[in-house]
Design an enzyme around this catalytic site. Structure first.
Site, PDB file in Angstrom:
ATOM      1  N   THR A  60      42.963   7.938  32.198  1.00  0.00           N
ATOM      2  CA  THR A  60      41.883   6.890  32.371  1.00  0.00           C
ATOM      3  C   THR A  60      42.261   5.966  31.012  1.00  0.00           C
ATOM      4  O   THR A  60      43.330   6.229  30.403  1.00  0.00           O
ATOM      5  CB  THR A  60      40.636   7.951  31.937  1.00  0.00           C
ATOM      6  OG1 THR A  60      40.223   8.260  32.831  1.00  0.00           O
ATOM      7  CG2 THR A  60      39.424   6.718  31.461  1.00  0.00           C
TER       8      THR A  60
ATOM      9  N   ASP B 293      36.839  15.302  41.125  1.00  0.00           N
ATOM     10  CA  ASP B 293      35.811  15.579  39.765  1.00  0.00           C
ATOM     11  C   ASP B 293      34.610  16.112  40.312  1.00  0.00           C
ATOM     12  O   ASP B 293      33.700  16.857  39.624  1.00  0.00           O
ATOM     13  CB  ASP B 293      35.278  14.269  39.236  1.00  0.00           C
ATOM     14  CG  ASP B 293      36.296  13.886  38.188  1.00  0.00           C
ATOM     15  OD1 ASP B 293      37.263  14.502  37.985  1.00  0.00           O
ATOM     16  OD2 ASP B 293      36.087  12.939  37.408  1.00  0.00           O
TER      17      ASP B 293
ATOM     18  N   SER C  19      31.176  12.735  35.884  1.00  0.00           N
ATOM     19  CA  SER C  19      32.277  12.188  34.961  1.00  0.00           C
ATOM     20  C   SER C  19      32.169  12.748  33.736  1.00  0.00           C
ATOM     21  O   SER C  19      30.846  13.130  33.364  1.00  0.00           O
ATOM     22  CB  SER C  19      32.250  10.755  35.121  1.00  0.00           C
ATOM     23  OG  SER C  19      32.990  10.247  34.023  1.00  0.00           O
ATOM     24  N   SER C  20      32.992  12.625  32.958  1.00  0.00           N
ATOM     25  CA  SER C  20      32.974  13.057  31.124  1.00  0.00           C
ATOM     26  C   SER C  20      33.166  11.481  30.367  1.00  0.00           C
ATOM     27  O   SER C  20      32.954  11.602  29.374  1.00  0.00           O
ATOM     28  CB  SER C  20      33.941  13.801  31.001  1.00  0.00           C
ATOM     29  OG  SER C  20      33.930  14.976  31.467  1.00  0.00           O
TER      30      SER C  20
END
Ligand code: GLU
Length: 611
Positions: free
Chosen positions: A420, A462, A486-487
């Protein structure tokens, strides 16, 4: 001013005066007109300090693109979009219009923090069995799910840019895309990180002619130092610049995306099974970037703003900070502080895994997860001398809190990809952006939209492939139009209503612990921001072993932690933070990762020493 800000400000100014030009940032000085036109892409500075706004990204060309907007009188949002569009060219394996992300904005005129959820969504035809093999009834192997049309979520990046510019930009998409168009058409210099990311995907790209054509020139890995152009992407960006985002959401670019997902363009001689996805043009036409309430946590009197569901970033970082509010980390020795950091992370992850998903589809007890009462109850689970066996169970965010209340029995870890990109910008008016964007795995699904120059994400992996919570409902199973958890944790910290810190990181679920650890390093452990970003990392995500960098494991604190019962599992690099610290009186320190993933690029509009 708290947290050594006054002394930091004087120290930075004194250092600049003594060192003359030492604090001048070559990236800051770079003529942005030179973006992609022969400038050495390897020239990067991890720290820059000065006035008038700042940009920090993983890439010198992207930072220069953002700076170009600031120089033209653009806002933090303009700079963020220009930098993100440039990353779509130079970091196409982590960013791009085939993916999604989360955008956090501080508005200096109102003092408001707002967030945009540009997460990819599942197509309308998705079911909870999206990743279950219909023949065997078993979850698909990860790689088969990843490299398929099934994993591709409706991209949200372009809608995010449009929304951000509409609300906070002074420039349109037409202007903010210009530096990236130049970069894509004139080319950029391939660095070691780029080459190694192609190498990691070589077998996949080779099976998709459109990906091979872009990233494997002549069938080979691109040479470090060679120039790579992406004329297809330049054309795509130009079309969007002319026609607006409708060309993508409902137009012919979107039609190409849907066709690619429905019939992945795999090479005739490939022996890979590539499953088709269901995404339609209507799915694209119906996509919306959504404004969400930011999460908000008080820590040592500071206000920490983050990203709410469908990201678990804000709630998990926030819960861990609330837990740690009970421990006086700044007075503790290093090993004890880190022990508390690891234990609080595990507890917060147990709650994240159990309760957090897309809040438009599942009931996320967000206010309770972020309440101090719940955190106080969770804090009692930490033995100050000894690591708890992992996984620890989730707590019960029921509003009825007793210190050291009972906890439920099962936990479980969550894992995502590790790639990312995060960027952070600020402008002369004091607006601030923390923006993390992704295509999920490094290289996403591996599938390029033919003729369009960008990779499609695999964000839907995810989602959990099968229920993970035993009898309890799983908040993160796929569903129609649902967004996967998401994280991603873009974070803005205010001190008395004024920006103090802004930061974020890549790294899948380690994003959460990386942001948390960087905050603790800065706020409790006496480090300045460059030190906080560079320090060795560890990540406890409620798994039996702590994932940690070798330098962390080998440190004296690492040895003490082992003696307290923490087991380590080595990972060469965790995260790659970019961030800003606002030193007061308009002075900003921009900080990028110095080493990991080849290091990032920080720049300010007017470096200290020039005024
Ligand atoms: N897909 C991940 C998430 O949204 C991010 C991937 C990464 O950081 O590598 O949490």
């Amino acid at each position: 001013m708290a947290f050594g800000r006054t002394s930091r400000l004087s120290a930075v100014i004194a250092a600049a005066t003594l060192a003359g030009t030492a604090l001048l940032s070559p990236a800051g000085e770079a003529d942005a007109a030179g973006t992609g036109s022969g400038k050495d892409a390897q020239r990067k500075d991890a720290v820059a300090t000065g006035f008038g706004g700042a940009v920090t990204t993983v890439d010198a060309d992207a930072t220069a693109a953002g700076l170009e907007m600031l120089r033209r009188g653009g806002t933090a949002a303009d700079a963020a979009v220009a930098a993100a569009a440039a990353l779509g060219v130079t970091e196409p394996f982590s960013a791009g219009i085939g993916g999604g992300g989360f955008f956090v904005h501080y508005d200096a005129s109102s003092g408001d923090v707002s967030t945009i959820d540009g997460r990819e969504s599942a197509p309308a035809a998705a079911t909870p069995e999206l990743f279950v093999d219909p023949e065997t009834g078993q979850p698909l192997p990860f790689d088969e799910a990843r490299v398929s049309g099934l994993s591709v979520g409706v991209p949200g990046t372009l809608a995010t840019w449009d929304e951000a510019l509409g609300r906070w930009g002074r420039y349109s998409l037409r202007h903010t895309l210009r530096p990236a168009i130049r970069l894509a058409s004139r080319g950029f210099v391939v660095d070691e990180t780029f080459r190694s990311q192609v190498e990691g995907n070589q077998d996949i790209f080779a099976d998709f002619p459109a990906s091979a054509e872009l990233f494997l020139p002549g069938g080979e890995l691109p040479e470090v130092g060679s120039r790579l152009r992406n004329r297809d992407l330049a054309r795509t960006y130009r079309q969007i610049a002319r026609q607006g985002t409708g060309a993508f959401y409902g137009g012919d670019i979107g039609a190409d995306v849907a066709a690619t997902v429905q019939e992945p363009p795999v090479a005739d001689d490939a022996d890979r099974v590539v499953r088709a996805g269901s995404m339609t043009e209507a799915d694209l036409a119906g996509y919306e970037a959504i404004e969400r309430e930011p999460t908000q946590t008080q820590y040592h009197g500071l206000e920490v703003f983050g990203m709410g569901p469908p990201s678990s970033g804000g709630s998990t970082v926030g819960e861990a900070l609330n837990i740690l509010e009970n421990a006086d980390l700044s007075a503790a020795d290093e090993a004890s502080s880190l022990h508390h950091f690891l234990e609080a992370s595990a507890l917060a992850f147990a709650d994240r895994n159990r309760y957090v998903g897309d809040s438009d589809f599942v009931d996320v007890p967000l206010a309770e997860l972020l309440s101090q009462g719940f955190a106080d109850e969770r804090f009692c689970q930490i033995d100050p001398e000894q690591a708890a066996p992992k996984p620890v169970g989730p707590g019960d965010p029921d509003g009825d809190y007793a210190p050291c209340g009972d906890v439920a029995a099962v936990g479980g870890a969550g894992e995502e990809g590790m790639s990312t990109t995060h960027l952070t910008t600020a402008d002369r008016w004091g607006n601030v952006v923390a923006y993390t964007l992704t295509i999920e795995q490094t290289g996403g699904s591996g599938i390029t939209v033919p003729g369009r120059g960008f990779l499609l994400n695999n964000e839907l992996t995810d989602f959990n492939f099968a229920p993970t919570q035993g009898e309890a409902p799983d908040p993160n199973l796929p569903g129609p139009n649902k967004r996967p958890r998401s994280s991603i944790s873009p974070t803005i910290v205010l001190d008395d209503g004024e920006p103090f810190l802004a930061l974020g990181s890549p790294g899948g679920s380690t994003i959460i612990t990386t942001v948390l650890q960087t905050l603790l390093n800065r706020l409790d452990l006496g480090m300045d921001l460059p030190e906080a970003v560079a320090a060795p990392r560890a990540s406890q995500r409620n798994t039996p072993a702590v994932t940690a960098e070798p330098a962390f494991i080998d440190s004296s604190a690492g040895a003490e932690l082992e003696a307290m019962g923490h087991d380590f599992e080595a990972m060469p690099d965790i995260g790659a933070v970019t961030g800003l610290e606002f030193l007061g009186h308009g002075l900003v320190q921009a900080v990028a990762e110095p080493q990991r993933r080849g290091g990032g690029s920080a720049a300010v509009l007017v470096p200290v020493g020039r005024r």
